[in-house]
Design a protein around this motif. Sequence first.
Motif, PDB file in Angstrom:
ATOM      1  N   ILE A  89       0.835  -1.205   0.000  1.00 27.54           N
ATOM      2  CA  ILE A  89       0.000   0.000   0.000  1.00 27.54           C
ATOM      3  C   ILE A  89       0.865   1.248   0.000  1.00 27.54           C
ATOM      4  CG2 ILE A  89      -1.662   1.337   1.363  1.00 27.54           C
ATOM      5  CD1 ILE A  89      -2.891  -1.429   2.134  1.00 27.54           C
ATOM      6  N   GLN A 100      -1.235   9.820   2.416  1.00 30.55           N
ATOM      7  CA  GLN A 100      -2.102   8.840   3.069  1.00 30.55           C
ATOM      8  C   GLN A 100      -2.920   9.412   4.217  1.00 30.55           C
ATOM      9  OE1 GLN A 100       0.949   6.086   4.410  1.00 30.55           O
ATOM     10  NE2 GLN A 100       0.389   6.459   6.512  1.00 30.55           N
ATOM     11  N   TRP A 109      -6.236  -1.404   6.640  1.00 33.14           N
ATOM     12  CA  TRP A 109      -5.310  -1.749   5.562  1.00 33.14           C
ATOM     13  C   TRP A 109      -4.569  -3.034   5.855  1.00 33.14           C
ATOM     14  CZ3 TRP A 109      -2.407   3.090   3.364  1.00 33.14           C
ATOM     15  CH2 TRP A 109      -3.332   3.971   2.816  1.00 33.14           C
ATOM     16  N   MET A 112      -6.154  -6.201   4.425  1.00 31.48           N
ATOM     17  CA  MET A 112      -6.491  -6.272   3.007  1.00 31.48           C
ATOM     18  C   MET A 112      -5.752  -7.427   2.333  1.00 31.48           C
ATOM     19  SD  MET A 112      -6.514  -2.251   1.971  1.00 31.48           S
ATOM     20  CE  MET A 112      -7.283  -2.451   0.373  1.00 31.48           C
ATOM     21  N   GLU A 116      -8.055  -6.981  -2.811  1.00 36.69           N
ATOM     22  CA  GLU A 116      -8.425  -5.649  -2.314  1.00 36.69           C
ATOM     23  C   GLU A 116      -7.334  -4.622  -2.621  1.00 36.69           C
ATOM     24  OE1 GLU A 116     -11.107  -6.404   1.589  1.00 36.69           O
ATOM     25  OE2 GLU A 116      -9.111  -7.316   1.616  1.00 36.69           O
ATOM     26  N   GLN A 119      -7.836  -3.606  -6.127  1.00 39.61           N
ATOM     27  CA  GLN A 119      -8.957  -2.668  -6.199  1.00 39.61           C
ATOM     28  C   GLN A 119      -8.525  -1.280  -5.730  1.00 39.61           C
ATOM     29  OE1 GLN A 119     -12.005  -4.537  -3.853  1.00 39.61           O
ATOM     30  NE2 GLN A 119     -12.587  -5.948  -5.474  1.00 39.61           N
ATOM     31  N   LEU A 120      -7.709  -1.242  -4.692  1.00 40.38           N
ATOM     32  CA  LEU A 120      -7.199   0.035  -4.191  1.00 40.38           C
ATOM     33  C   LEU A 120      -6.343   0.719  -5.253  1.00 40.38           C
ATOM     34  CD1 LEU A 120      -7.027   1.973  -1.751  1.00 40.38           C
ATOM     35  CD2 LEU A 120      -5.010   0.685  -1.018  1.00 40.38           C
ATOM     36  N   GLU A 121      -5.516  -0.056  -5.945  1.00 45.72           N
ATOM     37  CA  GLU A 121      -4.698   0.506  -7.010  1.00 45.72           C
ATOM     38  C   GLU A 121      -5.581   1.080  -8.118  1.00 45.72           C
ATOM     39  OE1 GLU A 121      -0.810  -0.501  -9.752  1.00 45.72           O
ATOM     40  OE2 GLU A 121      -1.921  -2.172  -8.898  1.00 45.72           O
ATOM     41  N   TYR A 123      -8.567   2.202  -7.767  1.00 45.97           N
ATOM     42  CA  TYR A 123      -9.178   3.408  -7.202  1.00 45.97           C
ATOM     43  C   TYR A 123      -8.198   4.581  -7.257  1.00 45.97           C
ATOM     44  CZ  TYR A 123     -11.291   6.572  -3.809  1.00 45.97           C
ATOM     45  OH  TYR A 123     -11.821   7.671  -3.196  1.00 45.97           O
TER      46      TYR A 123
END
Length: 139
Positions: A89, A100, A109, A112, A116, A119-121, A123
């Motif tokens: 992350i 952050q 976090w 995750m 996930e 998905q965060l990347e 986003y």
Amino acid sequence: MTIFSQRLKNYRGKLKSQDSKWTQQYVANKIGVARVTYTAYENGTKMPPVDTVNSIAELFNIKTDYLLGRTDNPEPSNEDYSYNTLKQINELLKKFNIDQSGLFDIEKWKTMGPEEIKQLESYFEFIVQEAKKKNKQKD
């Protein structure tokens, strides 16, 4: 053959039995070495540097201690998993130049999983693209 080379070869073989992509060439490409170099690791004729051992463990999602013979359990503990997750992350935050502070609860976090994080990347990519669009509209 060293315990490292035996475990490396056996674990890659296990992965290959589940998915044929796990060839020596595939692993070599992923960790950034020539196939002959990786083959030497599996044959026990060459020992990789520490950073390469770390890369292999991350790629295989196993403990370096397992590869090195310090434990018989290849599975990362929750603590290892949390550290690796936070590391991934933080790399994403740097990649997208995102501060952050205030984004998410850091404890969330830690739990995750790989999907996930993907998905965060996505986003983060969306956020950066939208910011670029807004900046172009202002110009």
